[in-house]
Design an enzyme around this catalytic site. Structure first.
Site, PDB file in Angstrom:
ATOM      1  N   ASP A 191     -30.342  26.649 -18.616  1.00 44.75           N
ATOM      2  CA  ASP A 191     -29.472  27.140 -19.691  1.00 44.75           C
ATOM      3  C   ASP A 191     -28.344  26.135 -19.889  1.00 44.75           C
ATOM      4  O   ASP A 191     -27.927  25.465 -18.939  1.00 44.75           O
ATOM      5  CB  ASP A 191     -28.883  28.502 -19.335  1.00 44.75           C
ATOM      6  CG  ASP A 191     -29.931  29.606 -19.316  1.00 44.75           C
ATOM      7  OD1 ASP A 191     -30.850  29.563 -20.143  1.00 44.75           O
ATOM      8  OD2 ASP A 191     -29.827  30.507 -18.471  1.00 44.75           O
ATOM      9  N   ASP A 200     -33.863  31.235 -25.730  1.00 42.84           N
ATOM     10  CA  ASP A 200     -33.105  32.482 -25.854  1.00 42.84           C
ATOM     11  C   ASP A 200     -32.661  32.718 -27.295  1.00 42.84           C
ATOM     12  O   ASP A 200     -32.683  33.848 -27.789  1.00 42.84           O
ATOM     13  CB  ASP A 200     -31.872  32.467 -24.942  1.00 42.84           C
ATOM     14  CG  ASP A 200     -32.240  32.349 -23.466  1.00 42.84           C
ATOM     15  OD1 ASP A 200     -33.339  32.798 -23.085  1.00 42.84           O
ATOM     16  OD2 ASP A 200     -31.426  31.802 -22.701  1.00 42.84           O
TER      17      ASP A 200
END
Length: 197
Positions: free
Chosen positions: A143, A177
């Site tokens: 991430d 995401d």
């Protein structure tokens, strides 16, 4: 929309997702940050579990999560195929394509990254390392997007959180995401148009 166009969307999102993750993994050490503005940052973190780092307990928790993700992608793939076959709305097919690409992008990290990369703690990871940080099906999801739009102490008159330090928006996420969230958002906001049959 035909299946070829849907698969092209999946492929393009997946390509952008993986290129961005590989770039971050091979150019940043863990927790390294690059500030574009005060509220727009690149911050490299690794997520062992689900959203916000939630983990399944036990030694087989990660394996169970990865297995569930694989079954979910197979189900989403079938949904995409059926939606194209039934000539559903283009918006529905687009949304499903985004969700499938995002889910598949995070599965790639979970399945392969533990075996492909060495660790990123205090160093920049090497791809195809002789000393991988994990095993197959036990990789960590990369991430990097961080938007702490507001940070500070909340007013003391607020119940429960009053006077406490608070960050809005504290999630750290990736392209996969964003694709999943956008796809789900389309299904919610445009549900009458998407599910017009």
């Amino acid at each position: 929309m035909n299946l070829k166009k849907a698969y092209l969307i999946v492929f393009l999102v997946l390509l952008i997702d993986q290129l961005s993750k590989i770039y971050i993994k091979t150019h940043f050490s863990l927790d390294e940050e690059f500030a574009i503005t005060n509220w727009c940052k690149i911050l490299f973190v690794e997520n062992e579990g689900m959203a916000w780092g939630v983990k399944l307990p036990g030694i087989y928790g990660k394996l169970a999560l990865t297995s569930f993700r694989i079954f979910a992608v197979v189900g989403i793939g079938y949904w995409l195929w059926m939606s194209v076959k039934e000539k559903s709305s283009n918006l529905l097919i687009f949304a499903i394509s985004l969700i499938m690409a995002g889910a598949f992008g995070n599965i790639i990290d979970s399945i392969f990254y533990g075996e492909i990369f060495d660790h990123s703690i205090g160093q920049i990871a090497t791809m195809f390392s002789d000393k991988p940080y994990g095993t197959w099906f036990n990789g960590k999801v990369v991430d990097m997007f961080y938007f702490p739009i507001w940070q500070g102490n909340l007013p003391s008159w607020l119940p429960i959180w009053g006077g406490k330090y608070f960050t809005f928006f504290n999630a750290i996420f990736n392209v996969a995401d964003v694709a999943i969230s956008t796809g789900v958002g389309i299904l919610i906001v445009f549900n009458k148009k998407v599910f017009n049959k």
